[in-house]
Design a protein around this motif. Structure first.
Motif, PDB file in Angstrom:
ATOM      1  N   ARG A  32       1.196  -1.382   0.027  1.00  0.00           N
ATOM      2  CA  ARG A  32       0.000   0.069  -0.317  1.00  0.00           C
ATOM      3  C   ARG A  32       0.745   1.048   0.129  1.00  0.00           C
ATOM      4  N   TYR A  33       0.378   2.062  -0.493  1.00  0.00           N
ATOM      5  CA  TYR A  33       1.425   3.682  -0.648  1.00  0.00           C
ATOM      6  C   TYR A  33       0.484   4.735  -1.002  1.00  0.00           C
ATOM      7  N   GLY A  34      -0.360   4.799   0.303  1.00  0.00           N
ATOM      8  CA  GLY A  34      -1.587   6.297   0.423  1.00  0.00           C
ATOM      9  C   GLY A  34      -2.308   5.261   0.908  1.00  0.00           C
ATOM     10  N   GLU A  35      -3.718   6.136  -0.635  1.00  0.00           N
ATOM     11  CA  GLU A  35      -4.713   5.111  -0.802  1.00  0.00           C
ATOM     12  C   GLU A  35      -4.398   4.170  -1.789  1.00  0.00           C
ATOM     13  N   HIS A  36      -3.161   3.588  -2.268  1.00  0.00           N
ATOM     14  CA  HIS A  36      -2.992   3.136  -3.197  1.00  0.00           C
ATOM     15  C   HIS A  36      -2.712   1.712  -2.979  1.00  0.00           C
ATOM     16  N   ARG A  37      -3.053   0.552  -4.001  1.00  0.00           N
ATOM     17  CA  ARG A  37      -2.312  -0.704  -3.631  1.00  0.00           C
ATOM     18  C   ARG A  37      -1.600  -0.953  -4.906  1.00  0.00           C
ATOM     19  N   PHE A  38      -0.370  -1.863  -4.644  1.00  0.00           N
ATOM     20  CA  PHE A  38       0.060  -2.213  -6.268  1.00  0.00           C
ATOM     21  C   PHE A  38       0.720  -3.859  -5.827  1.00  0.00           C
ATOM     22  N   ILE A  39       1.071  -4.308  -6.937  1.00  0.00           N
ATOM     23  CA  ILE A  39       1.510  -5.707  -6.559  1.00  0.00           C
ATOM     24  C   ILE A  39       2.653  -5.408  -7.736  1.00  0.00           C
ATOM     25  N   ARG A  40       3.561  -6.042  -7.156  1.00  0.00           N
ATOM     26  CA  ARG A  40       5.356  -5.931  -7.663  1.00  0.00           C
ATOM     27  C   ARG A  40       6.066  -7.231  -7.690  1.00  0.00           C
ATOM     28  N   ALA A  56      -6.380  -4.836  -6.264  1.00  0.00           N
ATOM     29  CA  ALA A  56      -5.322  -3.873  -6.495  1.00  0.00           C
ATOM     30  C   ALA A  56      -5.081  -2.724  -7.381  1.00  0.00           C
ATOM     31  N   HIS A  57      -4.615  -1.346  -7.407  1.00  0.00           N
ATOM     32  CA  HIS A  57      -4.746  -0.854  -8.007  1.00  0.00           C
ATOM     33  C   HIS A  57      -4.687  -0.583  -9.828  1.00  0.00           C
ATOM     34  N   GLY A  58      -3.014  -1.673  -9.381  1.00  0.00           N
ATOM     35  CA  GLY A  58      -2.369  -1.333 -10.476  1.00  0.00           C
ATOM     36  C   GLY A  58      -1.535  -3.164 -10.337  1.00  0.00           C
ATOM     37  N   GLU A  59      -0.338  -3.636 -11.240  1.00  0.00           N
ATOM     38  CA  GLU A  59       0.551  -4.171 -11.129  1.00  0.00           C
ATOM     39  C   GLU A  59       1.537  -4.169 -12.390  1.00  0.00           C
ATOM     40  N   PHE A  60       2.888  -4.714 -11.748  1.00  0.00           N
ATOM     41  CA  PHE A  60       4.118  -4.244 -12.315  1.00  0.00           C
ATOM     42  C   PHE A  60       4.081  -5.780 -13.351  1.00  0.00           C
ATOM     43  N   ILE A  61       4.119  -6.424 -14.686  1.00  0.00           N
ATOM     44  CA  ILE A  61       3.682  -6.970 -15.200  1.00  0.00           C
ATOM     45  C   ILE A  61       5.314  -7.668 -16.316  1.00  0.00           C
ATOM     46  N   GLY A  69      13.021  -5.185 -17.366  1.00  0.00           N
ATOM     47  CA  GLY A  69      11.778  -4.352 -17.431  1.00  0.00           C
ATOM     48  C   GLY A  69      10.830  -4.807 -17.753  1.00  0.00           C
ATOM     49  N   GLY A  70       9.214  -4.331 -18.205  1.00  0.00           N
ATOM     50  CA  GLY A  70       8.251  -4.523 -18.235  1.00  0.00           C
ATOM     51  C   GLY A  70       6.950  -3.334 -18.212  1.00  0.00           C
ATOM     52  N   ARG A  71       6.372  -3.283 -17.559  1.00  0.00           N
ATOM     53  CA  ARG A  71       5.176  -2.095 -17.746  1.00  0.00           C
ATOM     54  C   ARG A  71       3.792  -2.494 -16.396  1.00  0.00           C
ATOM     55  N   TRP A  72       3.193  -2.264 -16.478  1.00  0.00           N
ATOM     56  CA  TRP A  72       1.962  -1.607 -15.636  1.00  0.00           C
ATOM     57  C   TRP A  72       1.083  -1.906 -16.315  1.00  0.00           C
ATOM     58  N   HIS A  73       0.374  -2.719 -15.787  1.00  0.00           N
ATOM     59  CA  HIS A  73      -1.115  -2.825 -15.895  1.00  0.00           C
ATOM     60  C   HIS A  73      -1.839  -2.170 -14.922  1.00  0.00           C
ATOM     61  N   PHE A  74      -3.070  -1.232 -15.059  1.00  0.00           N
ATOM     62  CA  PHE A  74      -3.456  -0.994 -14.304  1.00  0.00           C
ATOM     63  C   PHE A  74      -5.081  -1.373 -13.960  1.00  0.00           C
ATOM     64  N   ASP A  75      -6.150  -0.878 -12.581  1.00  0.00           N
ATOM     65  CA  ASP A  75      -7.141  -2.156 -12.544  1.00  0.00           C
ATOM     66  C   ASP A  75      -8.382  -0.931 -12.638  1.00  0.00           C
TER      67      ASP A  75
END
Length: 295
Positions: A32-40, A56-61, A69-75
């Motif tokens: 959790r980063y403040g109000e946002h959640r992420f998967i890495r 989660a709000h987003g995940e780094f693929i 390398g890779g990219r972010w996917h946001f939900d």
């Protein structure tokens, strides 16, 4: 003569209001980063997650190769320009960078606290932050005296200065240096400079502003040697962290032991880790470190 402690330590950090490790497992972590959640991605999380559903709000693929390398996917919507976070008096901007991290390294929080303990009561301590990135560690150090912040990236130094302004610390005595860390440190040695403390967080591979190539295994010994030349018997610490390499913390400690043999104090080494939120209290290792300190 600095004493080498061979038994490894664990320097673990807990979450705070604006950051926490919610869960981990199966090669990933939920934060959790403040109000946002992420998967890495997190290869060292080899266990099973405690939670059944990760929202989660987003995940780094990550990319299929090993080049990082890779990219972010946001939900869910995430501010592209970033959003403010804080730890104590230090405020900074978090954002989803192309390099899978979010603009700062939360596992460094206990390192910032430890450095503060070494400098307690000081307001004139001269410190240097090599590979200083977005300046959260620099701003934490700046309450104890002048800091020299060095990074080869103009963008990172600009972000660090923005974080200083966000924190109301733009008038703190910080030298913002855009330069190759190894070249700058070598010049400081030739100038006869000294420091009370140095923190360095070198990458496995990198390039300087003029195309200089950095390879950790080849270039770290020379950099440590120059850092040692900037410290003396009245200095307080050197803290070295290394990520994503097949190397033991004992190897880092051995390198410090070679160069710090003539100074008093203690050399220690071990793992940096982050403790999960909640009752599970599992520790997720993130990096290895070695440090020299005065007794």
């Amino acid at each position: 003569m600095a004493e080498l402690k061979t038994a490894p330590l664990i320097l673990a950090g807990e979450g705070w209001a604006d950051y926490g490790l919610v869960d981990s497992g199966h090669g990933r972590k939920l934060e959790r980063y403040g109000e946002h959640r992420f998967i890495r991605p997190e290869p060292q999380a080899m266990w099973t997650p405690l939670l059944d559903d990760w929202q989660a709000h987003g995940e780094f693929i990550p990319a299929s190769d090993e080049d990082g390398g890779g990219r972010w996917h946001f939900d869910a919507p995430v501010p592209r320009e970033g959003w403010p976070l804080s730890r104590g008096d230090v405020k900074f901007t978090a954002s989803c960078t192309p390099f899978r991290h979010l603009g700062f390294f939360p596992d460094m929080a206990p390192v910032w606290d430890w450095m503060g303990e070494q400098l307690a009561g000081r307001s004139d301590a001269q410190t240097m932050n090599l590979f200083g990135y977005t300046g959260v560690g620099t701003l934490s150090l700046s309450q104890y005296g002048p800091v020299t912040h060095v990074d080869a990236s103009k963008k990172s130094v600009a972000s660090a200065r923005e974080n200083a302004a966000l924190s109301g610390m733009e008038s703190r005595p910080v030298r913002w240096i855009i330069d190759d860390a190894a070249k700058f440190t070598a010049r400081e040695v030739r100038r006869g400079r000294r420091y009370d403390g140095i923190i360095l967080d070198p990458p496995k591979f990198g390039r300087g502003p003029e195309g200089e190539v950095w390879r950790l295994e080849n270039d770290l010994p020379g950099l440590v040697s120059d850092c040692r030349a900037l410290l003396d018997g009245d200095s307080r610490f050197l803290f070295l962290t290394v990520y994503a390499v097949r190397m033991s913390s004992l190897a880092l400690a051995g390198l410090l032991a070679e160069h710090f043999a003539e100074l008093p104090g203690v050399i220690e080494h071990g793992d940096l880790a982050v403790q999960e939120d909640g009752e599970g209290s599992r520790l997720l290792p993130t990096a290895i470190f070695a440090r020299w300190r005065q007794d």
